[in-house]
Design an enzyme around this catalytic site. Structure first.
Site, PDB file in Angstrom:
ATOM      1  N   LYS A  28      10.027  11.168  -2.509  1.00 37.95           N
ATOM      2  CA  LYS A  28       9.842   9.814  -3.054  1.00 37.95           C
ATOM      3  C   LYS A  28       8.627   9.780  -3.989  1.00 37.95           C
ATOM      4  O   LYS A  28       8.699   9.225  -5.074  1.00 37.95           O
ATOM      5  CB  LYS A  28       9.573   8.788  -1.931  1.00 37.95           C
ATOM      6  CG  LYS A  28      10.726   8.544  -0.999  1.00 37.95           C
ATOM      7  CD  LYS A  28      10.419   7.400  -0.036  1.00 37.95           C
ATOM      8  CE  LYS A  28       9.264   7.647   0.919  1.00 37.95           C
ATOM      9  NZ  LYS A  28       9.456   8.734   1.895  1.00 37.95           N
ATOM     10  N   ARG A 105       9.586  -0.560   4.899  1.00 38.66           N
ATOM     11  CA  ARG A 105       9.965   0.450   5.891  1.00 38.66           C
ATOM     12  C   ARG A 105      10.531  -0.179   7.151  1.00 38.66           C
ATOM     13  O   ARG A 105      10.901   0.528   8.074  1.00 38.66           O
ATOM     14  CB  ARG A 105       8.715   1.234   6.275  1.00 38.66           C
ATOM     15  CG  ARG A 105       8.748   2.700   5.882  1.00 38.66           C
ATOM     16  CD  ARG A 105       7.368   3.207   6.230  1.00 38.66           C
ATOM     17  NE  ARG A 105       7.242   4.608   6.265  1.00 38.66           N
ATOM     18  CZ  ARG A 105       6.675   5.336   5.292  1.00 38.66           C
ATOM     19  NH1 ARG A 105       6.284   4.780   4.186  1.00 38.66           N
ATOM     20  NH2 ARG A 105       6.517   6.623   5.451  1.00 38.66           N
ATOM     21  N   ARG A 139       3.969  21.097   2.311  1.00 39.61           N
ATOM     22  CA  ARG A 139       3.222  20.210   1.416  1.00 39.61           C
ATOM     23  C   ARG A 139       1.725  20.536   1.435  1.00 39.61           C
ATOM     24  O   ARG A 139       1.143  20.715   2.499  1.00 39.61           O
ATOM     25  CB  ARG A 139       3.434  18.792   1.937  1.00 39.61           C
ATOM     26  CG  ARG A 139       3.336  17.740   0.920  1.00 39.61           C
ATOM     27  CD  ARG A 139       4.199  16.564   1.137  1.00 39.61           C
ATOM     28  NE  ARG A 139       4.141  15.914   2.429  1.00 39.61           N
ATOM     29  CZ  ARG A 139       4.815  14.771   2.665  1.00 39.61           C
ATOM     30  NH1 ARG A 139       5.525  14.214   1.726  1.00 39.61           N
ATOM     31  NH2 ARG A 139       4.756  14.224   3.846  1.00 39.61           N
ATOM     32  N   ARG A 183      -1.878  17.538   5.020  1.00 39.32           N
ATOM     33  CA  ARG A 183      -2.027  16.231   5.674  1.00 39.32           C
ATOM     34  C   ARG A 183      -1.958  16.411   7.190  1.00 39.32           C
ATOM     35  O   ARG A 183      -1.117  17.173   7.683  1.00 39.32           O
ATOM     36  CB  ARG A 183      -0.886  15.299   5.233  1.00 39.32           C
ATOM     37  CG  ARG A 183      -1.233  14.484   4.018  1.00 39.32           C
ATOM     38  CD  ARG A 183      -0.040  13.773   3.429  1.00 39.32           C
ATOM     39  NE  ARG A 183       0.759  13.001   4.369  1.00 39.32           N
ATOM     40  CZ  ARG A 183       1.769  12.217   4.003  1.00 39.32           C
ATOM     41  NH1 ARG A 183       2.081  12.092   2.716  1.00 39.32           N
ATOM     42  NH2 ARG A 183       2.477  11.566   4.898  1.00 39.32           N
ATOM     43  N   ARG A 194       8.258  11.344  12.826  1.00 36.29           N
ATOM     44  CA  ARG A 194       8.387  10.438  11.664  1.00 36.29           C
ATOM     45  C   ARG A 194       9.842  10.328  11.239  1.00 36.29           C
ATOM     46  O   ARG A 194      10.300   9.264  10.827  1.00 36.29           O
ATOM     47  CB  ARG A 194       7.514  10.940  10.510  1.00 36.29           C
ATOM     48  CG  ARG A 194       6.045  10.576  10.713  1.00 36.29           C
ATOM     49  CD  ARG A 194       5.103  11.470   9.923  1.00 36.29           C
ATOM     50  NE  ARG A 194       5.362  11.463   8.513  1.00 36.29           N
ATOM     51  CZ  ARG A 194       5.057  12.486   7.704  1.00 36.29           C
ATOM     52  NH1 ARG A 194       4.498  13.584   8.190  1.00 36.29           N
ATOM     53  NH2 ARG A 194       5.312  12.396   6.423  1.00 36.29           N
TER      54      ARG A 194
HETATM   55  P1  ADP Z   1       6.054   9.839   4.337  1.00 31.00           P
HETATM   56  O1  ADP Z   1       7.027   9.084   3.492  1.00 31.00           O
HETATM   57  O2  ADP Z   1       5.915  11.260   3.939  1.00 31.00           O
HETATM   58  O3  ADP Z   1       6.305   9.663   5.811  1.00 31.00           O
HETATM   59  P2  ADP Z   1       3.804   8.123   3.507  1.00 31.00           P
HETATM   60  O4  ADP Z   1       2.723   8.754   2.723  1.00 31.00           O
HETATM   61  O5  ADP Z   1       4.726   7.182   2.807  1.00 31.00           O
HETATM   62  O6  ADP Z   1       4.565   9.312   4.218  1.00 31.00           O
HETATM   63  O7  ADP Z   1       3.167   7.305   4.728  1.00 31.00           O
HETATM   64  C1  ADP Z   1       2.218   7.886   5.585  1.00 31.00           C
HETATM   65  C2  ADP Z   1       1.971   6.968   6.766  1.00 31.00           C
HETATM   66  O8  ADP Z   1       1.433   5.713   6.320  1.00 31.00           O
HETATM   67  C3  ADP Z   1       3.216   6.579   7.557  1.00 31.00           C
HETATM   68  O9  ADP Z   1       3.575   7.570   8.518  1.00 31.00           O
HETATM   69  C4  ADP Z   1       2.740   5.285   8.215  1.00 31.00           C
HETATM   70  O10 ADP Z   1       1.861   5.542   9.293  1.00 31.00           O
HETATM   71  C5  ADP Z   1       1.925   4.639   7.115  1.00 31.00           C
HETATM   72  N1  ADP Z   1       2.758   3.748   6.257  1.00 31.00           N
HETATM   73  C6  ADP Z   1       3.015   3.900   4.942  1.00 31.00           C
HETATM   74  N2  ADP Z   1       3.814   2.915   4.484  1.00 31.00           N
HETATM   75  C7  ADP Z   1       4.067   2.119   5.544  1.00 31.00           C
HETATM   76  C8  ADP Z   1       4.846   0.940   5.742  1.00 31.00           C
HETATM   77  N3  ADP Z   1       5.518   0.365   4.720  1.00 31.00           N
HETATM   78  N4  ADP Z   1       4.890   0.385   6.975  1.00 31.00           N
HETATM   79  C9  ADP Z   1       4.213   0.923   8.012  1.00 31.00           C
HETATM   80  N5  ADP Z   1       3.479   2.044   7.914  1.00 31.00           N
HETATM   81  C10 ADP Z   1       3.394   2.648   6.696  1.00 31.00           C
END
Ligand code: ADP
Length: 248
Positions: A28, A105, A139, A183, A194
């Site tokens: 993404k 999300r 990553r 990370r 996740r």
């Molecule tokens: P990925 O898509 O690789 O799981 P992100 O960088 O988008 O990782 O998100 C990392 C973390 O940030 C998520 O695991 C969550 O803890 C938090 N996060 C990000 N966006 C949201 C969201 N819209 N709602 C709740 N938590 C979020």
């Protein structure tokens, strides 16, 4: 979320308001960032907003760190407050349009977003689950310049009706290679968690947008050289004026 000037623009004159959906590791961030350069609209990744808040050592930092490192979702209230602040700061700088990555999300986040603005299009990126895990584990980020790389070489065979796929590593330039970090939430156990949370909490968001006729499904055919031109085609952007400069 309060209505910012950005969100109240006339739909006929404003820039795109797009959302990227897709499992952790699908890419993404990569494709949202390329499209945002291509179209000249801000790329807003809520994961980055959360990580910035953690590194700012503000009042929420330690609570957020605990949640993120365990692969859990941050509460809808906190994430909406971080996003609203970011959108308001962007609107004050005259920014318009956005490509959202990592938001919404949950169904509740999608409903709140739907209540404050019109989302034009939701791009649902898809990739085999075994490729997702390998991509998260490979990553790497340069601790100095913030560049994103991937050391995994993904070479999956045709299996159980899924087509094979080859994605070469995206290696860092020499000046970054000694500064790579991983990370804390990209460990096998946390990534699997996740992915489970995605299926439970975020997959219903796909249906939310599908039923509103806004969802574009896009199966990634491989790495960036194969996927990027096909994505532009799927978005009817392949004859866009900026194609030559932005696709480089
Ligand atoms: P990925 O898509 O690789 O799981 P992100 O960088 O988008 O990782 O998100 C990392 C973390 O940030 C998520 O695991 C969550 O803890 C938090 N996060 C990000 N966006 C949201 C969201 N819209 N709602 C709740 N938590 C979020």
């Amino acid at each position: 979320m309060t209505k910012s000037p950005l969100l109240k623009r006339d739909p006929s004159t404003r820039n795109v308001q797009w959302v990227f959906l897709g499992c952790p590791g699908v890419g993404k961030g990569t494709y949202a960032s390329r499209l945002s350069n291509f179209l000249g609209v801000p790329h807003i990744a809520t994961g980055d907003l959360v990580r910035d808040e953690i590194s700012s050592s503000g009042p929420l930092a330690s609570k957020l760190k605990e949640i993120v490192n365990h692969g859990k979702l941050v509460s809808d209230e906190i994430i909406i407050s971080l996003l609203s602040k970011h959108l308001e700061a962007g609107a004050a700088k005259g920014e318009s349009g956005f490509i959202l990555d990592g938001f919404p999300r949950t169904i509740r986040q999608a409903e709140i977003l739907e209540g404050v603005t019109d989302i034009d299009l939701v791009i649902n990126l898809k990739l085999r689950e075994d490729a997702l895990l390998a991509k998260c584990l490979g990553r790497r980020i340069c601790s100095e310049c913030g560049g994103n790389y991937n050391v995994a070489c993904i070479d999956l065979k045709d299996e159980h009706g899924m087509s094979g796929m080859y994605m070469p590593p995206l290696l860092p330039p020499p000046q970054c290679s000694s500064k790579l970090i991983t990370r804390a939430d990209d460990t096998e156990e946390v990534v699997k968690g996740r992915l489970r949370i995605y299926n439970e909490m975020t997959q219903p968001v796909e249906e939310f947008y599908r039923s509103r006729g806004k969802l574009l499904e896009f199966d990634l055919p491989g790495g960036i050289p194969e996927s990027w031109p096909k994505l532009l085609q799927a978005l009817n952007l392949d004859d866009h004026d900026d194609k030559k400069s932005a696709a480089a």
